[in-house]
Design a protein around this motif. Structure first.
Motif, PDB file in Angstrom:
ATOM      1  N   UNK A  51      80.145  50.729  92.132  1.00 30.52           N
ATOM      2  CA  UNK A  51      79.807  49.438  92.721  1.00 30.52           C
ATOM      3  C   UNK A  51      80.505  48.323  91.956  1.00 30.52           C
ATOM      4  N   UNK A  52      81.055  47.388  92.700  1.00 31.97           N
ATOM      5  CA  UNK A  52      81.621  46.174  92.115  1.00 31.97           C
ATOM      6  C   UNK A  52      80.970  45.007  92.835  1.00 31.97           C
ATOM      7  N   UNK A  53      80.066  44.340  92.143  1.00 31.17           N
ATOM      8  CA  UNK A  53      79.372  43.196  92.724  1.00 31.17           C
ATOM      9  C   UNK A  53      79.811  41.917  92.029  1.00 31.17           C
ATOM     10  N   UNK A  54      79.626  40.815  92.724  1.00 26.66           N
ATOM     11  CA  UNK A  54      80.033  39.528  92.179  1.00 26.66           C
ATOM     12  C   UNK A  54      78.999  39.029  91.180  1.00 26.66           C
ATOM     13  N   UNK A  55      79.481  38.585  90.029  1.00 22.81           N
ATOM     14  CA  UNK A  55      78.619  37.996  89.014  1.00 22.81           C
ATOM     15  C   UNK A  55      78.646  36.479  89.134  1.00 22.81           C
ATOM     16  N   UNK A  56      78.135  35.791  88.131  1.00 25.15           N
ATOM     17  CA  UNK A  56      78.161  34.329  88.170  1.00 25.15           C
ATOM     18  C   UNK A  56      79.595  33.803  88.096  1.00 25.15           C
ATOM     19  N   UNK A  57      79.846  32.709  88.781  1.00 25.86           N
ATOM     20  CA  UNK A  57      81.181  32.118  88.828  1.00 25.86           C
ATOM     21  C   UNK A  57      81.241  30.923  87.880  1.00 25.86           C
ATOM     22  N   UNK A  58      82.276  30.904  87.040  1.00 26.77           N
ATOM     23  CA  UNK A  58      82.508  29.761  86.164  1.00 26.77           C
ATOM     24  C   UNK A  58      83.320  28.737  86.942  1.00 26.77           C
TER      25      UNK A  58
END
Length: 114
Positions: free
Chosen positions: A78-85
């Motif tokens: 799984x590759x999920x999106x983390x927090x965006x800087x």
């Protein structure tokens, strides 16, 4: 039949999920030895992250769950999106363009082949 699975997770890695998914698709469903071979010969930043994660999952399977390392295969990646800087690039006439530095949460699940 014993359906044990071993998992390894790493969060907030500074790589775009879109780029990480390109590498994840290469070894999903493969045996761990084949997957490590594919990752070692892939010239992408994400491949180094997945090598460390896969080795961690193998160690979890053998040490915590007592599974045989030679029978393991990659059940799920799984590759999920983390927090965006969010950053800003100054532009002409006082404008500012947005720059999104995306992060990913990576996860690998291993199981034994019967």
């Amino acid at each position: 039949m014993n359906n044990q699975s071993a998992k390894a997770v790493v969060k907030i890695q500074r790589i775009s999920p879109r780029k990480a998914r390109l590498v994840a698709d290469l070894f999903r469903g493969k045996d761990v030895k084949v997957a490590l071979g594919i990752l070692n010969n892939t010239n992408k930043k994400a491949s180094q992250l997945f090598i460390k994660l896969l080795n961690s999952a193998i160690a979890n399977a053998t040490n915590n769950h007592g599974m045989d390392a030679s029978k393991l295969f990659v059940k799920e990646v799984l590759v999920n999106e983390g927090p965006t800087l969010k950053r800003y690039q100054p532009r002409s006439q006082g404008r500012a363009y947005s720059i999104f530095k995306r992060t990913s949460n990576l996860s690998i699940t291993l199981e034994e082949r019967v």
